[in-house]
Structure formats: structure tokens, C-alpha cells
Design an enzyme around this catalytic site. Structure first.
Site, short mmCIF file in Angstrom:
data_model
loop_
_atom_site.label_atom_id
_atom_site.label_comp_id
_atom_site.label_asym_id
_atom_site.label_seq_id
_atom_site.Cartn_x
_atom_site.Cartn_y
_atom_site.Cartn_z
CG HIS A 1 -5.40 0.90 1.76
ND1 HIS A 1 -4.08 0.28 2.45
CD2 HIS A 1 -5.55 1.93 2.49
CE1 HIS A 1 -3.31 0.98 3.20
NE2 HIS A 1 -4.04 2.02 3.21
CG PHE A 2 -2.89 3.09 -1.93
CD1 PHE A 2 -3.60 4.27 -1.79
CD2 PHE A 2 -2.16 2.48 -1.12
CE1 PHE A 2 -3.32 4.76 -0.63
CE2 PHE A 2 -1.62 3.34 0.11
CZ PHE A 2 -2.32 4.48 0.33
#
Length: 143
Positions: A44-45
Site C-alpha cells: 500500500h503502495f
């Protein structure tokens, strides 16, 4: 004081590390250190990890829970309305300071304004309203 001594949650879902201030049912301050080893940052991410916004909101909720637990009324209140605004990304290595203040709202309602700060940058602001459990049950029955 360590959050796990106050909150009835289990790790890894205690999303505040330390409660630094509790003022008589009206205000609380808590801190969360964001670590690159936190499992919810993985993916994330992938190219640039950021702390999920919903977890910032949950940090505010858990700070509010400390206020309710201090006054012994946590079981009485049910969340009824939430509004939030995410203002700046939070990254591994950041320390988030949550500040919640209870606003006057009557005997059967509670309303908190909450903010999360990284240094001088406000990263989240939220307003969360609660109703007493019996009030919430009556409202649900009418719907």
C-alpha cells in the site's frame, strides 16, 4: 501510558502506541509511530508506502475510546455519524499525534473533533458523533 493497557483490542489492531494525555472525559492525546515493518503498509503502495487513511481514522476512534474508557461509559455509546478529511499522506518513519476534543452535545449524544498531526502538518481531521446505546436502538427500530 501504553495503549494496550487501556484499549480492549488485540495487536496488531491497536493503532495508537501511547496515550500522552487524558483530561476528564473531554480530551485525549495519543501517538502512533508508523513503521515500515507494519504489515498493512506492505503493498500500500509497493513503490511508495503510505499509511492507509482508514487506519488514521481508526487511530482517532481509538483515542476517543480512551476517553470513554476513562469515564467508564464505553459500552453505552454507539457511533452514529462520521465525517473526515484526509489532508496529507503519512509515510513510514512518521509519528502521528492524535488530538481529540469532546464538544458539548447533550446527555444522550457525544461529539468529538479529532485531528492527526505529523509535525506541523495536519494529516486528518474528523468529526465523530455518538448516541447512547438505547437511543441508537430506538432510531434503528424506527427505520
Amino acid at each position: 501510558m501504553r495503549a494496550e493497557r487501556i484499549l480492549p483490542y488485540a495487536k496488531p489492531w491497536i493503532l495508537i502506541d501511547q496515550v500522552t494525555e487524558l483530561k476528564g472525559g473531554t480530551q485525549a492525546v495519543a501517538v502512533k509511530q508508523i513503521s515500515s515493518s507494519d504489515f498493512y503498509l506492505q503493498g500500500h503502495f509497493p513503490a511508495h508506502s503510505i499509511y492507509p487513511g482508514m487506519l488514521l481514522l481508526e487511530g482517532i476512534r481509538q483515542t476517543i475510546a480512551c476517553v470513554f474508557l476513562q469515564e467508564g461509559t464505553a459500552a453505552v455509546w454507539k457511533e452514529s455519524e462520521v465525517s473526515s478529511r484526509f489532508m496529507h499522506p503519512v509515510e513510514p518513519g512518521d509519528s502521528v499525534k492524535y488530538v481529540v476534543i469532546r464538544r458539548p452535545s447533550g446527555m444522550h449524544a457525544a461529539q468529538f473533533d479529532g485531528e492527526g498531526w505529523v509535525g506541523d502538518n495536519k494529516v486528518i481531521q474528523a468529526r465523530i458523533a455518538y448516541r447512547k446505546e438505547e437511543e441508537a436502538n430506538e432510531a434503528n427500530a424506527r427505520q
